[in-house]
Each structure stands twice: as C-alpha cells, then as structure tokens.
Design an enzyme around this catalytic site. Structure first.
Site, PDB file in Angstrom:
ATOM      1  N   ARG A 102       0.832  -1.208   0.000  1.00 27.54           N
ATOM      2  CA  ARG A 102       0.000   0.000   0.000  1.00 27.54           C
ATOM      3  C   ARG A 102       0.870   1.263   0.000  1.00 27.54           C
ATOM      4  N   SER A 103       1.978   1.210   0.726  1.00 25.66           N
ATOM      5  CA  SER A 103       2.917   2.341   0.742  1.00 25.66           C
ATOM      6  C   SER A 103       3.470   2.637  -0.651  1.00 25.66           C
ATOM      7  N   SER A 150       8.846  14.908  13.294  1.00 29.18           N
ATOM      8  CA  SER A 150       7.509  15.426  13.607  1.00 29.18           C
ATOM      9  C   SER A 150       7.409  16.923  13.344  1.00 29.18           C
ATOM     10  N   TRP A 174      14.471   8.395   5.909  1.00 26.71           N
ATOM     11  CA  TRP A 174      13.276   7.549   5.977  1.00 26.71           C
ATOM     12  C   TRP A 174      12.377   7.724   4.758  1.00 26.71           C
ATOM     13  N   SER A 250      -0.353  19.475   2.833  1.00 24.20           N
ATOM     14  CA  SER A 250      -1.591  19.117   2.121  1.00 24.20           C
ATOM     15  C   SER A 250      -1.434  17.774   1.392  1.00 24.20           C
ATOM     16  N   GLU A 376       3.704   9.401   8.417  1.00 26.71           N
ATOM     17  CA  GLU A 376       2.563  10.279   8.084  1.00 26.71           C
ATOM     18  C   GLU A 376       2.018  10.961   9.335  1.00 26.71           C
ATOM     19  N   THR A 378       2.955  10.872  13.730  1.00 27.63           N
ATOM     20  CA  THR A 378       2.873   9.790  14.718  1.00 27.63           C
ATOM     21  C   THR A 378       1.503   9.798  15.403  1.00 27.63           C
ATOM     22  N   PHE A 396       2.125  21.750  20.468  1.00 25.61           N
ATOM     23  CA  PHE A 396       3.307  21.087  19.883  1.00 25.61           C
ATOM     24  C   PHE A 396       4.610  21.706  20.341  1.00 25.61           C
TER      25      PHE A 396
HETATM   26  P1  TGC Z   1       1.167  24.778  11.095  1.00 22.51           P
HETATM   27  O1  TGC Z   1       1.486  26.198  11.455  1.00 22.51           O
HETATM   28  O2  TGC Z   1       0.106  24.064  11.864  1.00 22.51           O
HETATM   29  O3  TGC Z   1       0.796  24.689   9.566  1.00 22.51           O
HETATM   30  C1  TGC Z   1       1.552  25.343   8.548  1.00 22.51           C
HETATM   31  C2  TGC Z   1       0.611  25.604   7.378  1.00 22.51           C
HETATM   32  O4  TGC Z   1       0.143  24.363   6.861  1.00 22.51           O
HETATM   33  C3  TGC Z   1      -1.300  24.275   6.973  1.00 22.51           C
HETATM   34  N1  TGC Z   1      -1.601  22.893   7.363  1.00 22.51           N
HETATM   35  C4  TGC Z   1      -2.134  21.988   6.538  1.00 22.51           C
HETATM   36  N2  TGC Z   1      -2.559  22.085   5.279  1.00 22.51           N
HETATM   37  C5  TGC Z   1      -3.064  20.960   4.702  1.00 22.51           C
HETATM   38  N3  TGC Z   1      -3.118  19.778   5.328  1.00 22.51           N
HETATM   39  C6  TGC Z   1      -2.673  19.635   6.594  1.00 22.51           C
HETATM   40  N4  TGC Z   1      -2.711  18.448   7.194  1.00 22.51           N
HETATM   41  C7  TGC Z   1      -2.163  20.774   7.260  1.00 22.51           C
HETATM   42  N5  TGC Z   1      -1.651  20.997   8.500  1.00 22.51           N
HETATM   43  C8  TGC Z   1      -1.325  22.290   8.547  1.00 22.51           C
HETATM   44  C9  TGC Z   1      -1.663  25.278   8.042  1.00 22.51           C
HETATM   45  O5  TGC Z   1      -3.000  25.711   7.884  1.00 22.51           O
HETATM   46  C10 TGC Z   1      -0.652  26.367   7.777  1.00 22.51           C
HETATM   47  O6  TGC Z   1      -1.080  27.084   6.613  1.00 22.51           O
HETATM   48  P2  TGC Z   1      -0.777  28.672   6.446  1.00 22.51           P
HETATM   49  O7  TGC Z   1      -1.540  29.066   5.224  1.00 22.51           O
HETATM   50  O8  TGC Z   1      -1.253  29.311   7.715  1.00 22.51           O
HETATM   51  O9  TGC Z   1       0.713  28.782   6.290  1.00 22.51           O
HETATM   52  O10 TGC Z   1       2.544  23.973  11.131  1.00 22.51           O
HETATM   53  P3  TGC Z   1       3.423  23.465  12.345  1.00 22.51           P
HETATM   54  O11 TGC Z   1       4.853  23.713  11.988  1.00 22.51           O
HETATM   55  O12 TGC Z   1       2.923  24.032  13.650  1.00 22.51           O
HETATM   56  O13 TGC Z   1       3.218  21.883  12.286  1.00 22.51           O
HETATM   57  C11 TGC Z   1       2.072  21.275  12.677  1.00 22.51           C
HETATM   58  C12 TGC Z   1       2.219  19.746  12.676  1.00 22.51           C
HETATM   59  C13 TGC Z   1       3.069  19.278  13.846  1.00 22.51           C
HETATM   60  C14 TGC Z   1       0.834  19.194  12.807  1.00 22.51           C
HETATM   61  C15 TGC Z   1       2.869  19.267  11.370  1.00 22.51           C
HETATM   62  O14 TGC Z   1       4.185  19.665  11.294  1.00 22.51           O
HETATM   63  C16 TGC Z   1       2.812  17.771  11.215  1.00 22.51           C
HETATM   64  O15 TGC Z   1       1.821  17.237  10.713  1.00 22.51           O
HETATM   65  N6  TGC Z   1       3.901  17.028  11.601  1.00 22.51           N
HETATM   66  C17 TGC Z   1       4.012  15.600  11.320  1.00 22.51           C
HETATM   67  C18 TGC Z   1       5.013  15.386  10.195  1.00 22.51           C
HETATM   68  C19 TGC Z   1       4.599  14.280   9.282  1.00 22.51           C
HETATM   69  O16 TGC Z   1       3.493  13.821   9.254  1.00 22.51           O
HETATM   70  N7  TGC Z   1       5.537  13.850   8.457  1.00 22.51           N
HETATM   71  C20 TGC Z   1       5.253  12.836   7.479  1.00 22.51           C
HETATM   72  C21 TGC Z   1       6.380  12.725   6.458  1.00 22.51           C
HETATM   73  S1  TGC Z   1       5.931  11.912   4.969  1.00 22.51           S
HETATM   74  C22 TGC Z   1       5.702  10.319   5.396  1.00 22.51           C
HETATM   75  O17 TGC Z   1       5.753   9.912   6.510  1.00 22.51           O
HETATM   76  C23 TGC Z   1       5.419   9.421   4.270  1.00 22.51           C
HETATM   77  S2  TGC Z   1       5.266   7.759   4.664  1.00 22.51           S
HETATM   78  C24 TGC Z   1       4.473   7.300   3.266  1.00 22.51           C
HETATM   79  C25 TGC Z   1       4.326   5.859   3.025  1.00 22.51           C
HETATM   80  O18 TGC Z   1       5.330   5.124   2.921  1.00 22.51           O
HETATM   81  O19 TGC Z   1       3.144   5.428   2.841  1.00 22.51           O
HETATM   82  P1  FAD Z   2      10.347  12.140  16.161  1.00 19.14           P
HETATM   83  O1  FAD Z   2       9.720  13.340  15.556  1.00 19.14           O
HETATM   84  O2  FAD Z   2      11.750  12.257  16.676  1.00 19.14           O
HETATM   85  O3  FAD Z   2       9.396  11.637  17.329  1.00 19.14           O
HETATM   86  C1  FAD Z   2       9.819  10.659  18.289  1.00 19.14           C
HETATM   87  C2  FAD Z   2       8.701  10.518  19.337  1.00 19.14           C
HETATM   88  O4  FAD Z   2       8.493  11.773  19.973  1.00 19.14           O
HETATM   89  C3  FAD Z   2       7.356  10.122  18.720  1.00 19.14           C
HETATM   90  O5  FAD Z   2       6.696   9.224  19.576  1.00 19.14           O
HETATM   91  C4  FAD Z   2       6.588  11.447  18.661  1.00 19.14           C
HETATM   92  O6  FAD Z   2       5.178  11.249  18.740  1.00 19.14           O
HETATM   93  C5  FAD Z   2       7.132  12.152  19.903  1.00 19.14           C
HETATM   94  N1  FAD Z   2       7.015  13.606  19.769  1.00 19.14           N
HETATM   95  C6  FAD Z   2       7.627  14.435  18.863  1.00 19.14           C
HETATM   96  N2  FAD Z   2       7.233  15.683  19.047  1.00 19.14           N
HETATM   97  C7  FAD Z   2       6.347  15.688  20.066  1.00 19.14           C
HETATM   98  C8  FAD Z   2       5.574  16.696  20.714  1.00 19.14           C
HETATM   99  N3  FAD Z   2       5.592  17.974  20.328  1.00 19.14           N
HETATM  100  N4  FAD Z   2       4.779  16.316  21.746  1.00 19.14           N
HETATM  101  C9  FAD Z   2       4.707  15.019  22.141  1.00 19.14           C
HETATM  102  N5  FAD Z   2       5.402  14.024  21.561  1.00 19.14           N
HETATM  103  C10 FAD Z   2       6.210  14.366  20.533  1.00 19.14           C
HETATM  104  N6  FAD Z   2       9.092  10.660   5.643  1.00 19.14           N
HETATM  105  C11 FAD Z   2       9.073  11.266   4.426  1.00 19.14           C
HETATM  106  O7  FAD Z   2       9.257  12.470   4.310  1.00 19.14           O
HETATM  107  N7  FAD Z   2       8.834  10.526   3.298  1.00 19.14           N
HETATM  108  C12 FAD Z   2       8.640   9.194   3.325  1.00 19.14           C
HETATM  109  O8  FAD Z   2       8.419   8.570   2.279  1.00 19.14           O
HETATM  110  C13 FAD Z   2       8.678   8.523   4.590  1.00 19.14           C
HETATM  111  N8  FAD Z   2       8.571   7.175   4.661  1.00 19.14           N
HETATM  112  C14 FAD Z   2       8.809   6.538   5.862  1.00 19.14           C
HETATM  113  C15 FAD Z   2       8.918   5.139   5.891  1.00 19.14           C
HETATM  114  C16 FAD Z   2       9.228   4.506   7.083  1.00 19.14           C
HETATM  115  C17 FAD Z   2       9.420   3.015   7.112  1.00 19.14           C
HETATM  116  C18 FAD Z   2       9.362   5.251   8.280  1.00 19.14           C
HETATM  117  C19 FAD Z   2       9.653   4.571   9.601  1.00 19.14           C
HETATM  118  C20 FAD Z   2       9.235   6.616   8.256  1.00 19.14           C
HETATM  119  C21 FAD Z   2       8.984   7.282   7.046  1.00 19.14           C
HETATM  120  N9  FAD Z   2       8.965   8.686   6.973  1.00 19.14           N
HETATM  121  C22 FAD Z   2       8.922   9.316   5.755  1.00 19.14           C
HETATM  122  C23 FAD Z   2       9.273   9.483   8.160  1.00 19.14           C
HETATM  123  C24 FAD Z   2       8.118   9.591   9.142  1.00 19.14           C
HETATM  124  O9  FAD Z   2       7.152  10.471   8.682  1.00 19.14           O
HETATM  125  C25 FAD Z   2       8.705  10.032  10.487  1.00 19.14           C
HETATM  126  O10 FAD Z   2       9.371   8.904  11.027  1.00 19.14           O
HETATM  127  C26 FAD Z   2       7.643  10.536  11.441  1.00 19.14           C
HETATM  128  O11 FAD Z   2       7.078  11.739  10.979  1.00 19.14           O
HETATM  129  C27 FAD Z   2       8.218  10.756  12.853  1.00 19.14           C
HETATM  130  O12 FAD Z   2       9.422  11.437  12.829  1.00 19.14           O
HETATM  131  P2  FAD Z   2      10.687  10.845  13.632  1.00 19.14           P
HETATM  132  O13 FAD Z   2      10.852   9.418  13.263  1.00 19.14           O
HETATM  133  O14 FAD Z   2      11.840  11.770  13.394  1.00 19.14           O
HETATM  134  O15 FAD Z   2      10.273  10.892  15.163  1.00 19.14           O
END
Ligand code: TGC
Ligand code: FAD
Length: 398
Positions: A102-103, A150, A174, A250, A376, A378, A396
C-alpha cells in the site's frame, strides 16, 4: 522457522453493518479488481519478500495496471478519474495484502503525483504525470530529515539562488521508495526561509539515495535517504504554485486519508485469519471459538473494525465534497491505525505459537503497523492535532 507460506487466499471481506450498501457499483468493481490482484500477485510472494527484506519491485507495474496510482486524480493527468471513496477502498484492499505494498502506491499517487498535479506548471504535469501513472517512472517524497521528523518546519535542507537554477544541499531520511525512484519530490528552504517544492531527477549530479537496512517493519517496502551535495536544480523543476509548509502538509492530508482506509485492510486480514483459525483449532475438546474469552476477542475486533469502516466511509463522503478537514483526517488515521495494531496483537494471541510464524500473515501485519503508527504523523502528533482543533491551543511547540 516455518517454511515460506504459499497459502491459498480465501479472503472474502467482512461487512457487519452492510456498509457495502453505501458504496456504488464503481467502488465495488474497483475493490473486487484490487482484491483479485492481491490474491494473485501479493499473497503468494509477500511472506518471502518480507522475510528477505526485499521490495517486490515487479509489483510497481501491476499497481499501475490496476489503477492504484492516484485513483482520484483526473485521467488526463495519469490518475483513475474516480472519487475519494474509490481511492479508499483500493488502499484498503492493498493493505489487506501488505502495508508496504500500500505504501508503494500511496507514495506514488498521493505524495508524488498529487503535489505535481496540484502545484506544478502545466509543462511539469505533462512531463511527469502520465509516466508516473503508468508506472514507467517511480517517485518518492522527501520531507523528513535526520533532525526534523515530527517538526518538518525546522528543516535545514536548503536551496541557494544561482540564476536560472537553485543549488540544493541537505539530506532527507526515511524516504519510502527512494533507492529505486526515478525522481524525488523534495521540500527545501530558500534563502528567505520559505519552503519550496521541486522535482529532482535521479541522475542529477550530487544526488544519491542510499538504502536504509535493518528494518523489522515494512520489510517489503524499500526505504532510503536522499542526499544532496550542491545539486543543480533548474528553476523549471520548482513548483510555481506553492510556498510554505502547507504544500507538503496538504500532500500528507491526501496520504493520511488513504492510510485511514488502508489500515482497516490489515485489521480485516488479521480478524479473518483469527476467526477461521479459532473455528478449526481444537483445545480441551472444542474449537477455540467456543470459549468465551476467544469470542470476546473476536466480538471486540469486529466491533472496532465496523466503527473504523463507518469513520472511513463518512470521511470519504466529506472528502468527495472537499469538506474533510485535516483534523478530521488526523482523527481517522490515528484511530484506524491504532485499531488495526490492537487487532493484530489480539489476533496473534488467538493463534498461539502459530501466530508468530510466517505461516500466517498476522505477525507481518503487526510489525508493519508499527511503522504505519509512526509515519505520516505519529500517533501522538495526531492526538495533538485533535487537541488543538478542539481547544484552539497549539501544544506542539515551545
Ligand atoms: P502549522 O502552522 O500548523 O501549519 C503550517 C501551514 O500548513 C497548513 N496545514 C495543513 N494544510 C493541509 N493539510 C494539513 N494536514 C495541514 N496541517 C497544517 C496550516 O493551515 C498552515 O497554513 P498557512 O496558510 O497558515 O501557512 O505547522 P506546524 O509547523 O505548527 O506543524 C504542525 C504539525 C506538527 C501538525 C505538522 O508539522 C505535522 O503534521 N507534523 C508531522 C510530520 C509528518 O506527518 N511527516 C510525514 C512525512 S511523509 C511520510 O511519513 C510518508 S510515509 C508514506 C508511506 O510510505 O506510505
Ligand atoms: P520524532 O519526531 O523524533 O518523534 C519521536 C517521538 O516523539 C514520537 O513518539 C513522537 O510522537 C514524539 N514527539 C515528537 N514531538 C512531540 C511533541 N511535540 N509532543 C509530544 N510528543 C512528541 N518521511 C518522508 O518524508 N517521506 C517518506 O516517504 C517517509 N517514509 C517513511 C517510511 C518509514 C518506514 C518510516 C519509519 C518513516 C517514514 N517517513 C517518511 C518518516 C516519518 O514520517 C517520520 O518517522 C515521522 O514523521 C516521525 O518522525 P521521527 O521518526 O523523526 O520521530
């Protein structure tokens, strides 16, 4: 170790609340096509590839053929031209096979094709989307960095203006599909600290994508880094229609939505396996299914699956009207992945010792779901997103 499983896949789905009545003919046809494909192409090989910690790369083409890349993007841009619920049911069937498979599809469709469709120029769209949709090109998405997971706003990967190009430096960590990708969608800060999105092609000088080894989770999905050392990125490769963190976030909304559906597939496979096993395995002279404690586990599983199915369906209905908020998507991703992981653990117990072997899919799903709980956003980050949405207070940062 048990021999590699070549079991027959007799999965038929579970629909306790007749939610299929809410689906259209198109949804049901799309779901059946993907279910058949998973039975034919994924089930027979997935234990072996997971065991070898190897990506079944030959599936990239098949995923394109069943329309798994961008099912809700327009057909003229390589998508499937269907709605968000069709996208959801497709992800569910794929993850019933394996979260890593699915990923492979979610990254290509939601994190590579979607940002190009949404933010790129018409020329960039025409250049990349049809080839991504057909699986000729494989893409990856670089947001996470070694020191910023994160909190992607803190990213240090950066571009410096150099006339008709930018010079890109930094590293991403990652990254799903990166070692096999033809191109990467990369997010980096400019000299003003604004986040820009761009497409970097694999043969760009100074760009490498080493594989990350040693994962006990998502072993059939390939993960790597992205390393940029003075990579020259022509300005024509930069997305003209977005600046700031809302660009990558987004895309995450789109992918998290698919995961909210996908995780139900993993849960269903664990439930289905445990239900069948409990009727066949005899202890103390009766099937495990005859014991109240086993029934409690199974009854709670189908209850939680049903609640998750309803959450996903309602989210899909909102998404079809472009009315699903990021916070609603976070709630569904968090709830449904956690539900699936809990069910995997319970199902594993029902199978006793057999539950830890690769004769059955449960342990693989359980290990995969540890990643799905983390990537995507945590589990706890999604909780904080809901917390912020209901209180109006951001918990946060500092
Ligand atoms: P914040 O100030 O809240 O937001 C910045 C701007 O972004 C807008 N926004 C969004 N827009 C669309 N969708 C969302 N989900 C949005 N969340 C926020 C927001 O309205 C704002 O817009 P503007 O116009 O005011 O500038 O940003 P923040 O820095 O405080 O961060 C908030 C937080 C912690 C929720 C965000 O950083 C977050 O979601 N962190 C988690 C990081 C994450 O999910 N990483 C994933 C990496 S990719 C991945 O894991 C792929 S795995 C794929 C696979 O293998 O299937
Ligand atoms: P951290 O951010 O270091 O977090 C560690 C722990 O601390 C977590 O439990 C978290 O919940 C907690 N924590 C962090 N901040 C806070 C807070 N403010 N308050 C309370 N708790 C907090 N990323 C991409 O960009 N593209 C990809 O394709 C992609 N694929 C991935 C595939 C795999 C197999 C994995 C494992 C990860 C992938 N990721 C990808 C990265 C993934 O999105 C990150 O691992 C995830 O967002 C968490 O970041 P981190 O691992 O650095 O953990």
């Amino acid at each position: 170790m048990a021999s590699i499983n070549k079991r027959t896949d007799s999965y038929q789905g579970h629909d306790y609340y007749l939610i299929d009545e809410l689906l259209t003919e198109e949804h049901l046809l799309a779901r059946q096509a993907v279910r058949d494909w998973v039975k034919a192409e994924v089930t027979p090989i997935i234990e072996e590839y997971s065991d070898k910690h190897e990506c079944p790369r030959h599936l990239f083409k098949g995923l394109a053929e069943i329309g798994a890349y961008g099912p809700s993007l327009p057909t003229e841009y390589g998508g499937g031209g269907m709605d968000e619920i069709a996208y959801g049911v497709i992800m569910q069937e794929l993850e019933r096979g394996d979260s890593g498979v699915r990923s492979m599809a979610s990254v290509q469709g939601s994190l590579v094709m979607y940002p190009i469709y949404r933010f790129a120029s018409e020329e960039q769209k025409r250049k990349y989307l049809p080839k991504l949709g057909s699986g000729e090109f494989i893409g990856c998405f670089g947001l996470t960095e070694p020191d910023f997971g994160s909190n992607p706003a803190g990213m240090v990967t950066n571009v410096r203006d150099d006339g008709d190009a930018y010079i890109l430096n930094g590293a991403k960590m990652w990254i799903t599909n990166s070692p096999v990708a033809d191109l990467a969608v990369v997010w980096a800060k400019n000299e003003q600290g604004e986040i820009l999105g761009m497409v970097v092609e694999k043969d760009a000088k100074g760009f490498s994508a080493p594989e990350i080894h040693g994962k006990w989770s998502l072993r059939a999905s390939i993960t790597g880094e992205l390393v940029f050392e003075d990579v020259r990125v022509p300005k024509s490769q930069v997305f003209p229609h977005v600046k700031g963190l809302k660009g990558p976030l987004s895309c995450l909304s789109k992918a998290r939505y698919g995961i909210a559906w996908g995780a139900i597939g993993a849960a269903l496979d664990c439930y289905d396996t445990a239900l069948k096993y409990s009727k066949e395995r005899i202890q103390f002279g009766k099937p495990l299914a005859a014991f109240q404690l086993t029934q409690k586990k199974l009854a709670e599983m189908i209850t939680e699956i049903t609640k998750a199915q309803l959450l996903a369906w309602r989210l899909g209905s909102l998404a079809n009207k472009s009315a699903a908020t990021p916070a609603q998507i976070s709630m569904a991703k968090r709830n449904n992945v956690n539900m699936a992981l809990t069910i995997a653990r319970e199902a594993r117990q029902i199978l006793g010792g057999m539950g830890i072997t690769n004769e059955y899919p449960i342990m693989r799903h359980m290990m995969n779901l540890e990643t799905v709980l983390t990537y995507e956003g945590t589990h706890d980050i999604h909780l904080l997103i809901t917390g912020m949405d209901v209180t109006g207070i951001n918990a946060f940062g500092a």
